[in-house]
Scaffold this active site. Sequence first.
Site, PDB file in Angstrom:
ATOM      1  N   THR A   1       1.955  -4.573   4.121  1.00 12.99           N
ATOM      2  CA  THR A   1       1.859  -4.951   5.533  1.00 12.99           C
ATOM      3  C   THR A   1       1.350  -6.384   5.726  1.00 12.99           C
ATOM      4  O   THR A   1       1.614  -6.995   6.757  1.00 12.99           O
ATOM      5  CB  THR A   1       0.921  -3.991   6.305  1.00 12.99           C
ATOM      6  OG1 THR A   1      -0.370  -4.018   5.688  1.00 12.99           O
ATOM      7  CG2 THR A   1       1.452  -2.584   6.306  1.00 12.99           C
TER       8      THR A   1
ATOM      9  N   ASP B   1       1.682  -6.470  -4.504  1.00 12.71           N
ATOM     10  CA  ASP B   1       0.925  -6.604  -3.264  1.00 12.71           C
ATOM     11  C   ASP B   1       1.631  -7.730  -2.504  1.00 12.71           C
ATOM     12  O   ASP B   1       1.985  -8.754  -3.098  1.00 12.71           O
ATOM     13  CB  ASP B   1      -0.521  -7.017  -3.592  1.00 12.71           C
ATOM     14  CG  ASP B   1      -1.402  -7.044  -2.345  1.00 12.71           C
ATOM     15  OD1 ASP B   1      -2.361  -6.271  -2.311  1.00 12.71           O
ATOM     16  OD2 ASP B   1      -1.131  -7.858  -1.431  1.00 12.71           O
TER      17      ASP B   1
ATOM     18  N   THR C   1       0.817  -1.224   0.000  1.00 12.84           N
ATOM     19  CA  THR C   1       0.000   0.000   0.000  1.00 12.84           C
ATOM     20  C   THR C   1       0.844   1.264   0.000  1.00 12.84           C
ATOM     21  O   THR C   1       0.492   2.261  -0.633  1.00 12.84           O
ATOM     22  CB  THR C   1      -0.917  -0.011   1.249  1.00 12.84           C
ATOM     23  OG1 THR C   1      -1.792  -1.124   1.130  1.00 12.84           O
ATOM     24  CG2 THR C   1      -1.730   1.255   1.373  1.00 12.84           C
TER      25      THR C   1
HETATM   26  N1  ASP Z   1      -2.400  -5.570   0.539  1.00 12.52           N
HETATM   27  C1  ASP Z   1      -1.333  -4.697   0.948  1.00 12.52           C
HETATM   28  C2  ASP Z   1      -0.034  -5.492   0.908  1.00 12.52           C
HETATM   29  O1  ASP Z   1       0.260  -6.221   1.814  1.00 12.52           O
HETATM   30  C3  ASP Z   1      -1.601  -4.154   2.302  1.00 12.52           C
HETATM   31  C4  ASP Z   1      -0.617  -3.120   2.805  1.00 12.52           C
HETATM   32  O2  ASP Z   1       0.445  -2.892   2.282  1.00 12.52           O
HETATM   33  O3  ASP Z   1      -0.939  -2.476   3.828  1.00 12.52           O
HETATM   34  O4  ASP Z   1       0.661  -5.410  -0.061  1.00 12.52           O
END
Ligand code: ASP
Length: 332
Positions: A88, A56, A13
């Site tokens: 994340t 992602d 993200t």
């Molecule tokens: N879907 C995203 C990822 O893990 C979520 C994030 O980065 O917060 O790439």
Amino acid sequence: MKKKILLIHTGGTIGMTRDSESGVLRPDRFYASLLQVIPELSAIADVQVEIPFVFDSAELNFHHWQQLAAIIQSRIGAVDGVVITHGTDTLAYTASALSYMLHNVPVPVILTGAQRPLGELRSDARNNLVNAVELACADIPEVCIFFDYKLMRGNRTSKNHINFFDAFVSPNYPLLAEVGINIEVYRANLLRPGGHFHVFDRFSPALAVLKLFPGCAADYFQPGAEMRAVLIVAYGAGTVPMQTGNLLARVERWLAEGKLVVLDSEAHGGRIEPQLYESGARLLEMGVISAGDMTFEAAATKLMFLLGQYDRPELIRGNFQKSLAGELSELP
Ligand code: ASP
């Protein structure tokens, strides 16, 4: 002289942009111009950006961890610290895996990300990134996660919240540092590296995971002969049903087939104590081993790592029950 920091962007993200029609977030390569977006980074350090892939983090697996370890290995000696920006969702898995791979890493390797993209208002990205770079200039030679003012040991950390900026927890190990008006590094909590830096980069995907739930018929879960370890996510201190579900008989079969069977818990805080209750005690007697106070992320990546390093089951078993990179507390 400014410290040299290698910033490796892998997606997530933090670097995504929102599709104006559908509102869906997608990975973007705008990180190439990062230093124009956050010019203050250059005031902290001489930041060199590398972008090996942009995904992602749900797409990542051990091949990506191997790529990251190879990049870091090639730059050790030339940089004072490494920051990895990452989605994340699987950040804690990558951090755990890197902690085993980068044995005696001599510089900080700090993974971070964001709950809102860097390009959006009220994003947490700038804060996480600026602080991660600042901490990567300090003397913290281990693989860590920085998120929302907290620096945590990477292999002790789990993603705990989907919406809040305070998305990560370290349930069984204290913080390594906190950022407020000043940066407070808790030196007593840091690893004390000794010995040569070495990269171990082999992994095996021969791991099957069984997550229990009340009424679960373990019979549906049939790991094939190619699976060399089964990780059972049990309840509480490490309990499983004995009256229904046929699990104990299946565990016996897996053990007879030469698979390593490991017991973990769905509860995150504390250390599992299978010997406390009859079912856990039976499993231990049969030869099942305990994940102790490791997070699920640390235990699963450690198993894949050890299965990749060793063929002999006793070496995998023995090393799993030892702390390799501070992921497991010694028994008092
Ligand atoms: N879907 C995203 C990822 O893990 C979520 C994030 O980065 O917060 O790439």
